[in-house]
Design a protein around this motif. Sequence first.
Motif, PDB file in Angstrom:
ATOM      1  N   SER A 180      31.918  38.686  50.663  1.00 20.77           N
ATOM      2  CA  SER A 180      33.305  38.130  50.366  1.00 20.77           C
ATOM      3  C   SER A 180      34.161  39.194  49.804  1.00 20.77           C
ATOM      4  O   SER A 180      35.281  38.751  49.673  1.00 20.77           O
ATOM      5  CB  SER A 180      33.181  36.815  49.434  1.00 20.77           C
ATOM      6  OG  SER A 180      32.645  37.080  48.087  1.00 20.77           O
ATOM      7  N   ARG A 181      33.640  40.424  49.401  1.00 23.57           N
ATOM      8  CA  ARG A 181      34.572  41.426  48.832  1.00 23.57           C
ATOM      9  C   ARG A 181      34.475  42.615  49.500  1.00 23.57           C
ATOM     10  O   ARG A 181      34.221  43.598  48.999  1.00 23.57           O
ATOM     11  CB  ARG A 181      34.455  41.300  47.139  1.00 23.57           C
ATOM     12  CG  ARG A 181      34.597  40.128  46.663  1.00 23.57           C
ATOM     13  CD  ARG A 181      34.176  40.100  45.103  1.00 23.57           C
ATOM     14  NE  ARG A 181      35.225  40.940  44.274  1.00 23.57           N
ATOM     15  CZ  ARG A 181      35.152  41.244  43.045  1.00 23.57           C
ATOM     16  NH1 ARG A 181      34.056  40.763  42.387  1.00 23.57           N
ATOM     17  NH2 ARG A 181      35.791  42.067  42.445  1.00 23.57           N
ATOM     18  N   THR A 182      34.476  42.718  50.660  1.00 21.26           N
ATOM     19  CA  THR A 182      34.292  43.953  51.668  1.00 21.26           C
ATOM     20  C   THR A 182      35.301  44.760  51.242  1.00 21.26           C
ATOM     21  O   THR A 182      35.286  45.974  51.617  1.00 21.26           O
ATOM     22  CB  THR A 182      33.983  43.442  53.065  1.00 21.26           C
ATOM     23  OG1 THR A 182      34.973  42.636  53.680  1.00 21.26           O
ATOM     24  CG2 THR A 182      32.641  42.680  53.346  1.00 21.26           C
ATOM     25  N   ALA A 183      36.484  44.200  51.368  1.00 19.95           N
ATOM     26  CA  ALA A 183      37.681  45.118  51.153  1.00 19.95           C
ATOM     27  C   ALA A 183      37.607  45.876  49.770  1.00 19.95           C
ATOM     28  O   ALA A 183      38.258  46.960  49.659  1.00 19.95           O
ATOM     29  CB  ALA A 183      39.084  44.361  51.156  1.00 19.95           C
ATOM     30  N   GLU A 184      37.105  45.301  48.972  1.00 24.34           N
ATOM     31  CA  GLU A 184      36.786  46.103  47.455  1.00 24.34           C
ATOM     32  C   GLU A 184      35.694  47.130  47.497  1.00 24.34           C
ATOM     33  O   GLU A 184      35.402  47.644  46.702  1.00 24.34           O
ATOM     34  CB  GLU A 184      36.887  45.271  46.465  1.00 24.34           C
ATOM     35  CG  GLU A 184      37.903  44.282  46.293  1.00 24.34           C
ATOM     36  CD  GLU A 184      37.788  43.134  45.205  1.00 24.34           C
ATOM     37  OE1 GLU A 184      37.953  43.618  44.093  1.00 24.34           O
ATOM     38  OE2 GLU A 184      37.249  42.037  45.358  1.00 24.34           O
ATOM     39  N   GLN A 185      34.948  46.979  48.561  1.00 20.46           N
ATOM     40  CA  GLN A 185      33.578  47.847  48.730  1.00 20.46           C
ATOM     41  C   GLN A 185      32.747  47.212  47.549  1.00 20.46           C
ATOM     42  O   GLN A 185      32.305  48.275  46.781  1.00 20.46           O
ATOM     43  CB  GLN A 185      33.967  49.343  48.726  1.00 20.46           C
ATOM     44  CG  GLN A 185      34.840  49.693  49.962  1.00 20.46           C
ATOM     45  CD  GLN A 185      34.972  51.178  49.917  1.00 20.46           C
ATOM     46  OE1 GLN A 185      35.330  51.743  48.904  1.00 20.46           O
ATOM     47  NE2 GLN A 185      34.969  51.740  51.184  1.00 20.46           N
ATOM     48  N   ALA A 186      32.570  46.261  47.417  1.00 24.18           N
ATOM     49  CA  ALA A 186      31.984  45.702  46.304  1.00 24.18           C
ATOM     50  C   ALA A 186      30.394  45.516  46.620  1.00 24.18           C
ATOM     51  O   ALA A 186      29.907  45.363  47.447  1.00 24.18           O
ATOM     52  CB  ALA A 186      32.438  44.281  45.596  1.00 24.18           C
TER      53      ALA A 186
END
Length: 350
Positions: A180-186
Amino acid sequence: MDQAAPVGNVRRSRFWLYTPFVLLLLVAIAWSVAWFAIRNRAVDALDGWLAAEARQGRQWTCADRTIAGYPFRIELICNSLDVRRGVVTASFGRTEAVAQIYQPRRIIAELAGPLRVSDGTVAVEGSWDLLQASVNASQTGLQRLSIAADAPKVTVTGLGTGELSGSGKHLELHVRPNPSRTAEQARDVAASVTEARLPLLDALIGGAEPTNLNADITVTQADGFKGGTIAEELELWRGAGGKIDVLMLSAAKGARRVETKGELRLDDQRRPTGRLDVAAAGLDGLIGTLTGGRVGGNILGMLLGQNPRAGTAQPGDKPRLAPMPPLRLENGLLAMGPFVIPNVKLQPLY
């Protein structure tokens, strides 16, 4: 006088007698051909991956590489495994990786020690009785990495604060991309160590009891290792706005217990900064030591100690955790609620 059986009937009966064995032999031959074809494809894929890694600056060396596993598996065996990127080097002992031919993207590996990692300044050495890892991947990349180690031991030197060491009975580590946080490269990280022996922690809060540690965190901007020194890697992570969301960090050491949630990052001076919500029990001596017995510290120590009814608890009962004022890390200072802990200075990590 008995008559001889017809020749045609005898031939038919022998044909059906040997047919299953002939079919089994044909299946075994076909399976062998298929396995060697899959093996060759696996070798080509491995060589292609190694070439791609080399283009990214990561040099892998598998000494005395062997491919085995017939008839149902593909096994990769290295007498030693080394990787280098930039100034950073890492090495393991004998390494065996196994994948089932019907599930090639799930790899189980067993690695022998010792582990040696160095960036030219900081050096890490590790050993264990048994270390196993599993990698689950898909066409889009890594889905999960899991590591389990029995009797792990680690020593870190070159940090400038003296040698750090630790050991434990069992360690587990699980890493996966946060969907759910791919944009943050989490990356989600769950880790636990049972019966850990940490001299630094013993000196800080007292007691020689082993410690059970559990961590559940999410690290953002974790897009991969660039091959620099530890300081360079941390600076890249800080500059990208990386942070650590502490979903749960807990430690139990005898009667002392603490649970923490919050957020941490590095400030412009490379010092830890953030806020943590803490619940604790049995840490009254620690706060008194840090504050030098001052009034505020004594109050905090009382809050962090056993609850007033602890004397009526049964032997073996765990003390109840007491919620604490927020723990703030700001400008190199450590504060709990309105009280700044005077004897603690947060130093730059690099």
